[in-house]
Design a protein around this motif. Structure first.
Motif, short mmCIF file in Angstrom:
data_model
loop_
_atom_site.label_atom_id
_atom_site.label_comp_id
_atom_site.label_asym_id
_atom_site.label_seq_id
_atom_site.Cartn_x
_atom_site.Cartn_y
_atom_site.Cartn_z
N CYS A 122 1.24 -0.38 -14.04
CA CYS A 122 2.71 -0.66 -13.57
C CYS A 122 2.41 -1.68 -12.52
N LEU A 123 3.31 -2.55 -12.66
CA LEU A 123 3.34 -3.83 -11.58
C LEU A 123 4.22 -3.32 -10.51
N ILE A 124 3.65 -3.16 -9.01
CA ILE A 124 4.47 -2.98 -8.17
C ILE A 124 4.62 -4.34 -7.30
N ILE A 125 5.99 -4.47 -6.72
CA ILE A 125 6.14 -5.64 -6.17
C ILE A 125 6.95 -5.40 -4.90
N CYS A 126 6.81 -6.25 -3.77
CA CYS A 126 7.39 -5.97 -2.54
C CYS A 126 8.22 -7.09 -2.24
N GLU A 145 0.82 -1.20 0.14
CA GLU A 145 -0.14 -0.10 -0.02
C GLU A 145 0.84 1.38 -0.04
N ILE A 146 1.94 1.20 0.87
CA ILE A 146 2.77 2.49 0.85
C ILE A 146 3.49 2.72 -0.42
N LEU A 147 3.87 1.59 -1.01
CA LEU A 147 4.65 1.54 -2.37
C LEU A 147 3.66 2.20 -3.43
N GLU A 148 2.36 1.87 -3.33
CA GLU A 148 1.36 2.33 -4.44
C GLU A 148 1.52 3.81 -4.09
N GLY A 199 4.09 -9.13 -1.87
CA GLY A 199 2.88 -8.79 -2.38
C GLY A 199 3.28 -8.24 -3.99
N SER A 200 2.35 -8.16 -4.65
CA SER A 200 2.38 -7.61 -5.83
C SER A 200 0.92 -7.33 -6.49
N LYS A 201 0.96 -6.15 -7.24
CA LYS A 201 -0.32 -5.54 -7.63
C LYS A 201 -0.21 -4.94 -8.92
N LEU A 202 -1.18 -4.70 -9.85
CA LEU A 202 -1.19 -4.01 -10.95
C LEU A 202 -1.91 -2.84 -10.93
N VAL A 203 -1.19 -1.76 -11.04
CA VAL A 203 -1.68 -0.07 -10.78
C VAL A 203 -2.09 0.27 -12.00
N LYS A 204 -3.29 1.06 -12.08
CA LYS A 204 -3.49 1.74 -13.40
C LYS A 204 -3.38 3.18 -13.06
N GLY A 205 -3.04 3.82 -14.26
CA GLY A 205 -3.07 5.32 -14.01
C GLY A 205 -4.21 6.13 -14.31
N TRP A 206 -4.47 7.39 -14.17
CA TRP A 206 -5.70 8.15 -14.39
C TRP A 206 -5.71 8.41 -15.83
#
Lengths: 107, 454
Positions: free
Chosen positions: B427-431, B365-368, B413-420
């Motif tokens: 962007c794929l964010i990975i911890c 969450e912090i990375l996002e 953790g990993s997540k795919l984040v979409k821009g506005w």
């Protein structure tokens, strides 16, 4: 006792008086200042301009970095600093360098 | 991944008699284009005689136009964007500024050394937030207290945001809405033909007192270099084109403070714990670099400078492995272009620091949040050590990475984040987790994500 206003020396009485007949100490007469009047005022003006540039809040803090670096930073972030300041800074740098080389050659 | 590949074959080639005529199948490792972006985080000559005000000024200068554009997009193009000095009571407007969170529990060296308080040094806590914290917005000239619809516990000092609301009579600004700079634009990624993998690992923790950490590491190295498993798994390992070690290569225990506080005559013959650990690391890396390109990032416990950006480890510490050109020693925020895919990441110090000063718990969450703020480390230089930059803030994200990672997290953790602004901006964010914390059996199933599917 501290005084509220005025100099601290005002709170003390003058205990020593100048002796009569003591050798008069003359300060050397200042050299004629006419030819220098024109030059310092132009330089003073430049200095004033540079000081105004330093105090301009739009370009961020002025301490710790040189004026030229601060100008470059303002230019980089698109804040449109005045071009003549840059010219002034480069001129001042150049004149300092010239005076250094001149003094070296006199050695 | 590897268990699927080997299950496809009917009989395992390991159980057959070795073929005496030939060596067996030879697998070529997939090669990829690689170009690091080194200049951004490298420091030339270092001068610490500057104040940190410059970095905040540069940050605000750079983010102001971006945030003005976001404000116009969100609240209409006719919204007023004002400076704090022009603010009038009761007027609805937007203000761009840097957040400051005043926390009572924030460790302050002045309070510690002040004699009148007579305080003992504060013990380290996990979180320094309390109910009495206050949020203040600062722009170039003034500051104002904030209240209203802004989550005070989530925000951290140093984030540059734009707020929308009005100033009430009591001198505080009531926030109705706020927004951050959000993801920057992304250069489109080229289409990839086949699956290619990059191995991301962090927290190897060499040199620790526990003896069993080497087994897991050796298993990992053997698997990557293709010496483990049958032909199915070996062909799988051949698709790993790069290895990225994100910090904390040495364990925390190599950084014992006792050696520095003991008198010299007691510590004359003892060697620092990190010397032996670096030798182990060099030998481990030697096995890896002989087979696959490796990028080594320093972390919190590694022998390099403390302030961000951490400079690359010096190659004199790697006498064996630095002979290979495949070893790349890189800086702590690390950015590279691997086969057209932009990777950006840190060893986790920025995330851990934000975690201490906000109510957010999960590293993901912090990375996002840092991605949405468009800033790698907003708490630098307030609570996170940082070099006093003056010209620009290199932690601002200029373009969006395709893979954004951070090392040394407690959970994966990993997540795919979409821009506005655009559909394709993803962007794929990975911890990444600390490698040494987990038992040897679990470590082999690491994060393998075919980045073709991004």
């Amino acid at each position: 006792m501290t005084t509220k206003r005025g100099l601290i020396t005002d709170s003390f009485k003058v205990v020593k008086k100048s002796r009569r007949g003591a050798k008069q100490r003359k300060s050397p007469t200042p050299p004629p200042s006419q030819p220098e009047d024109v030059a310092p005022s132009a330089r003073e003006e430049d200095l004033q301009q540079l000081k105004q540039f330093d105090l301009d809040w739009r370009f961020g803090p002025c301490t710790g970095i040189s004026r030229l670096q601060r100008w470059e930073r303002a230019k980089l972030h698109g804040l449109n600093p005045a071009e003549e300041i840059r010219e002034l800074l480069l001129q001042t740098q150049l004149s300092l360098w010239l005076s250094y080389t001149v003094s070296l050659s006199l050695l | 991944m590897f268990s699927d590949l080997s299950a496809q074959r009917e009989g395992s080639s390991l159980l057959c008699r070795p073929a005496s005529e030939d060596q067996g199948p030879v697998f070529e490792r997939t090669t990829i284009d690689y170009s690091p972006c080194t200049e951004r985080y490298r420091l030339g000559e270092r001068s610490f005689s500057r104040q940190y005000a410059h970095i905040y000024a540069a940050r605000l200068m750079e983010m102001r136009p971006l945030l003005s554009e976001r404000a116009k997009h969100k609240w209409g193009s006719d919204v007023l964007i004002k400076k704090l000095c022009d603010l009038e009571t009761g007027e609805q407007c937007c203000i761009v500024g840097t957040l400051f969170k005043r926390m009572d529990l924030q460790p302050s060296i002045l309070k510690e050394i002040s004699e009148e308080h007579n305080l003992l040094p504060q013990p380290a806590r996990t979180k320094y937030i309390t109910e009495a914290d206050e949020l203040i917005l600062e722009d170039e000239l003034q500051r104002i207290k904030l209240e209203g619809k802004i989550d005070r516990d989530k925000c951290v000092t140093g984030s540059v945001i734009v707020i929308y609301g009005a100033e009430k009579n009591d001198g505080k600004f009531t926030v109705e809405d706020f927004c951050m700079a959000d993801l920057p634009l992304q250069t489109p990624r080229p289409e990839l033909g086949s699956d290619k993998f990059v191995l991301l690992a962090s927290g190897l923790g060499l040199g620790s007192s526990k003896a069993d950490s080497m087994l897991g590491l050796q298993l990992l190295v053997d698997m990557v270099t293709g010496q483990l498993g049958d032909t199915g798994e070996q062909s799988g390992a051949a698709t790993i084109s790069r290895v990225l070690l994100a910090g904390n290569l040495l364990s925390q225990s190599t950084q014992d403070k006792d050696a520095s506080t003991k008198p010299k005559y007691l510590t004359k013959k003892t060697q620092a714990g990190s010397v032996e650990a670096m030798r182990l690391l060099d030998e481990l890396l030697l096995q890896l670099v002989a087979s696959v390109p490796v990028d080594v990032m320093p972390g919190e416990c590694d022998p390099t400078n403390y302030t961000l950006p951490q400079q690359p480890l010096h190659k004199c510490m790697f006498p064996l492995s630095s002979a290979y050109p495949t070893l790349q020693l890189v800086s702590n925020p690390y950015s590279a272009n691997i086969d057209g895919v932009r990777f950006l990441g840190t060893s986790g110090q920025n995330v851990c620091d934000i975690r201490r000063y906000s109510s957010m718990e999960s590293h993901l969450e912090i990375l996002e949040e840092t991605l949405r703020l468009r800033h790698l480390a907003p708490t630098a230089p307030d609570t996170l050590g940082c070099y006093p930059f003056y010209q620009r803030d290199p932690f601002i994200l200029e373009d969006c990475p395709h893979v954004y990672f951070s090392g040394n997290a407690p959970v994966f953790g990993s997540k795919l984040v979409k821009g506005w602004c655009a559909e394709f901006l993803r962007c794929l964010i990975i911890c990444l987790i600390l490698f040494y914390r987990f038992p040897a059996s679990d470590r082999l199933f690491y994060f393998f994500y075919p980045y073709r599917h991004l």
